[in-house]
Design a protein around this motif. Structure first.
Motif, PDB file in Angstrom:
ATOM      1  N   TYR A  76       0.835  -1.203   0.000  1.00  0.00           N
ATOM      2  CA  TYR A  76       0.000   0.000   0.000  1.00  0.00           C
ATOM      3  C   TYR A  76       0.872   1.256   0.000  1.00  0.00           C
ATOM      4  O   TYR A  76       1.981   1.262   0.537  1.00  0.00           O
ATOM      5  N   ASN A  77       0.322   2.320  -0.586  1.00  0.00           N
ATOM      6  CA  ASN A  77       0.826   3.661  -0.322  1.00  0.00           C
ATOM      7  C   ASN A  77       0.139   4.165   0.939  1.00  0.00           C
ATOM      8  O   ASN A  77      -1.064   3.947   1.135  1.00  0.00           O
ATOM      9  N   ARG A  78       0.884   4.837   1.792  1.00  0.00           N
ATOM     10  CA  ARG A  78       0.298   5.338   3.042  1.00  0.00           C
ATOM     11  C   ARG A  78       0.472   6.844   3.145  1.00  0.00           C
ATOM     12  O   ARG A  78       1.571   7.382   2.973  1.00  0.00           O
ATOM     13  N   ALA A  79      -0.620   7.512   3.430  1.00  0.00           N
ATOM     14  CA  ALA A  79      -0.604   8.936   3.752  1.00  0.00           C
ATOM     15  C   ALA A  79      -1.179   9.092   5.155  1.00  0.00           C
ATOM     16  O   ALA A  79      -2.009   8.294   5.592  1.00  0.00           O
ATOM     17  N   THR A  80      -0.723  10.115   5.854  1.00  0.00           N
ATOM     18  CA  THR A  80      -1.219  10.375   7.204  1.00  0.00           C
ATOM     19  C   THR A  80      -1.928  11.721   7.226  1.00  0.00           C
ATOM     20  O   THR A  80      -1.369  12.738   6.815  1.00  0.00           O
ATOM     21  N   LEU A  81      -3.171  11.695   7.675  1.00  0.00           N
ATOM     22  CA  LEU A  81      -3.982  12.902   7.707  1.00  0.00           C
ATOM     23  C   LEU A  81      -4.606  13.026   9.095  1.00  0.00           C
ATOM     24  O   LEU A  81      -5.332  12.126   9.541  1.00  0.00           O
ATOM     25  N   ALA A  82      -4.273  14.105   9.772  1.00  0.00           N
ATOM     26  CA  ALA A  82      -4.786  14.362  11.130  1.00  0.00           C
ATOM     27  C   ALA A  82      -4.495  13.184  12.054  1.00  0.00           C
ATOM     28  O   ALA A  82      -5.331  12.788  12.863  1.00  0.00           O
ATOM     29  N   GLY A  83      -3.298  12.631  11.884  1.00  0.00           N
ATOM     30  CA  GLY A  83      -2.882  11.532  12.738  1.00  0.00           C
ATOM     31  C   GLY A  83      -3.462  10.183  12.371  1.00  0.00           C
ATOM     32  O   GLY A  83      -3.205   9.184  13.061  1.00  0.00           O
ATOM     33  N   LYS A  84      -4.213  10.116  11.287  1.00  0.00           N
ATOM     34  CA  LYS A  84      -4.828   8.858  10.858  1.00  0.00           C
ATOM     35  C   LYS A  84      -4.166   8.375   9.576  1.00  0.00           C
ATOM     36  O   LYS A  84      -4.001   9.144   8.622  1.00  0.00           O
ATOM     37  N   ASN A  85      -3.759   7.092   9.567  1.00  0.00           N
ATOM     38  CA  ASN A  85      -3.154   6.508   8.368  1.00  0.00           C
ATOM     39  C   ASN A  85      -4.224   6.184   7.334  1.00  0.00           C
ATOM     40  O   ASN A  85      -5.257   5.580   7.659  1.00  0.00           O
ATOM     41  N   ILE A  86      -3.973   6.571   6.104  1.00  0.00           N
ATOM     42  CA  ILE A  86      -4.871   6.269   4.990  1.00  0.00           C
ATOM     43  C   ILE A  86      -4.074   5.470   3.970  1.00  0.00           C
ATOM     44  O   ILE A  86      -3.117   5.977   3.380  1.00  0.00           O
ATOM     45  N   ASP A  87      -4.442   4.217   3.794  1.00  0.00           N
ATOM     46  CA  ASP A  87      -3.731   3.320   2.885  1.00  0.00           C
ATOM     47  C   ASP A  87      -4.516   3.160   1.587  1.00  0.00           C
ATOM     48  O   ASP A  87      -5.733   2.937   1.604  1.00  0.00           O
ATOM     49  N   THR A  88      -3.811   3.271   0.461  1.00  0.00           N
ATOM     50  CA  THR A  88      -4.401   3.019  -0.847  1.00  0.00           C
ATOM     51  C   THR A  88      -3.490   2.077  -1.616  1.00  0.00           C
ATOM     52  O   THR A  88      -2.274   2.060  -1.402  1.00  0.00           O
ATOM     53  N   PRO A  89      -4.049   1.265  -2.515  1.00  0.00           N
ATOM     54  CA  PRO A  89      -3.208   0.330  -3.270  1.00  0.00           C
ATOM     55  C   PRO A  89      -2.164   1.059  -4.095  1.00  0.00           C
ATOM     56  O   PRO A  89      -2.422   2.148  -4.619  1.00  0.00           O
ATOM     57  N   ILE A  90      -0.987   0.482  -4.197  1.00  0.00           N
ATOM     58  CA  ILE A  90      -0.005   1.057  -5.109  1.00  0.00           C
ATOM     59  C   ILE A  90      -0.446   0.768  -6.542  1.00  0.00           C
ATOM     60  O   ILE A  90      -1.277  -0.109  -6.791  1.00  0.00           O
TER      61      ILE A  90
END
Length: 336
Positions: free
Chosen positions: A263-277
């Protein structure tokens, strides 16, 4: 009784000499189901159209996956038209209803869809449609065993899924074990591939939540029989892990899912958001190459010993050098 006699005659013939392959190889016919490795796709339904969505996991349709040799499918079942649990309406339900494909959200054939978390992200239509495609393949290929690993996103009762299995005709192929769950969660006497073929129960179905064999005997509770190794692998990955992840009790089961996707991971407001690569990233990092898969397998052997990794699971399985099929053949000890 007649089915039992046919099975006994067929089994006796198999003992005398095996000439027809099981899942492509004669050598696999006498092996129990839990001692065979299968090529598996993660979010198998999540393919174009539409293109360029961040939630796509595959480039090819389920029909093409079957033709290429995929034999296990991870499917997410989601209620196409969400219903407010508190009995009130909300903006999400209202917006979702605008995009709903369902003519009747109370009809399981209309409401049980293959979607990624929400049908607003990607909706591949009613479950029954994909099951029909797979049933047609099974009709035309009577010596192939297929497995479903269902993620019950919307918390359906198995009786909600049953109409899709029945209407598609695929329920007639479904395996319902004679053994009952044991406290050890392992050591079950699984039929051989030959036996599954002889009895024409060539579809094995697992579901992660709310499976109840007293309601639908062929939708099996995944965590009774299956363990998965970690799936939340974040790009870039230098070494894939192989410790038991789910279920979290650390107790081995009879079947092992080898999750080999990222997964690609981004962090927004302390929450991890994973999306498929993307498929391009898979190719750039060579995640699906035989070399990468083989290294993962060797890591797993250090953890699991000589146990078979039953479901080698990839995103964009078609990217690379057919690594998934080569590794499955290596695990099974058969020629490619």
């Amino acid at each position: 009784m007649l089915k039992r006699i046919v099975w006994l005659v067929a089994s006796a013939a198999m003992v005398l000499g095996q000439s027809e392959p099981c899942n492509g190889h004669v050598e696999l016919c006498a092996r129990p189901y839990n001692n065979v490795s299968f090529a598996c796709t993660h979010n198998s339904y999540s393919s174009p159209p539409p293109n360029a969505l961040l939630v796509l996991n595959q480039e090819n349709s389920i029909e093409q996956q079957l033709n290429d040799g995929i034999r296990a499918f991870m499917l997410d079942v989601v209620r196409n038209k969400p219903v407010a649990t508190d009995g009130t309406s909300n903006i999400f339900n209202t917006i979702a209803s605008w995009f709903s494909h369902a003519k009747n959200a109370d009809d399981p054939l209309e409401s049980v869809h293959l979607c990624h978390e929400s049908c607003l992200l990607i909706d591949k239509g009613p479950l029954v449609d994909s099951l029909t495609v797979i049933r047609e393949f099974m009709d035309a290929n009577p010596r192939e065993i297929i497995t479903f690993i269902i993620e019950n996103v919307s918390g359906f009762s198995p009786t909600d899924l049953q109409p899709s299995f029945e209407q598609s005709g695929i329920a007639s192929y479904a395996f319902a074990p004679e053994f009952a769950p044991e406290s050890s969660h392992s050591g079950y006497k699984w039929p051989t591939l030959n036996e599954l073929i002889a009895q024409n129960t060539r579809l094995v179905v697992f579901m992660d939540d709310k499976a109840d064999v007293t309601l639908v005997p062929y939708i099996l509770p995944e965590w009774e029989y299956v363990v998965e190794i970690p799936y939340a692998n974040v790009n870039p990955v230098t070494e894939f892990p192989c410790n038991q992840d789910r279920p979290y009790d650390g107790v081995p089961r009879d079947l092992v899912v080898m999750n080999h996707f990222v997964y690609n991971r981004a962090t927004l407001a302390g929450k991890n958001i994973d999306t498929p690569i993307s498929a391009k990233q898979v190719e750039e990092h060579a995640y699906n190459s035989l070399d990468s898969l083989d290294k993962h397998w060797q890591t797993c052997r250090s953890v699991w010993g000589n146990r078979v990794l039953n479901f080698v699971t990839l995103d964009f399985y078609n990217i690379g050098d057919s690594g998934i099929f080569k590794l499955v053949d290596q695990i099974n000890g058969v020629s490619t």
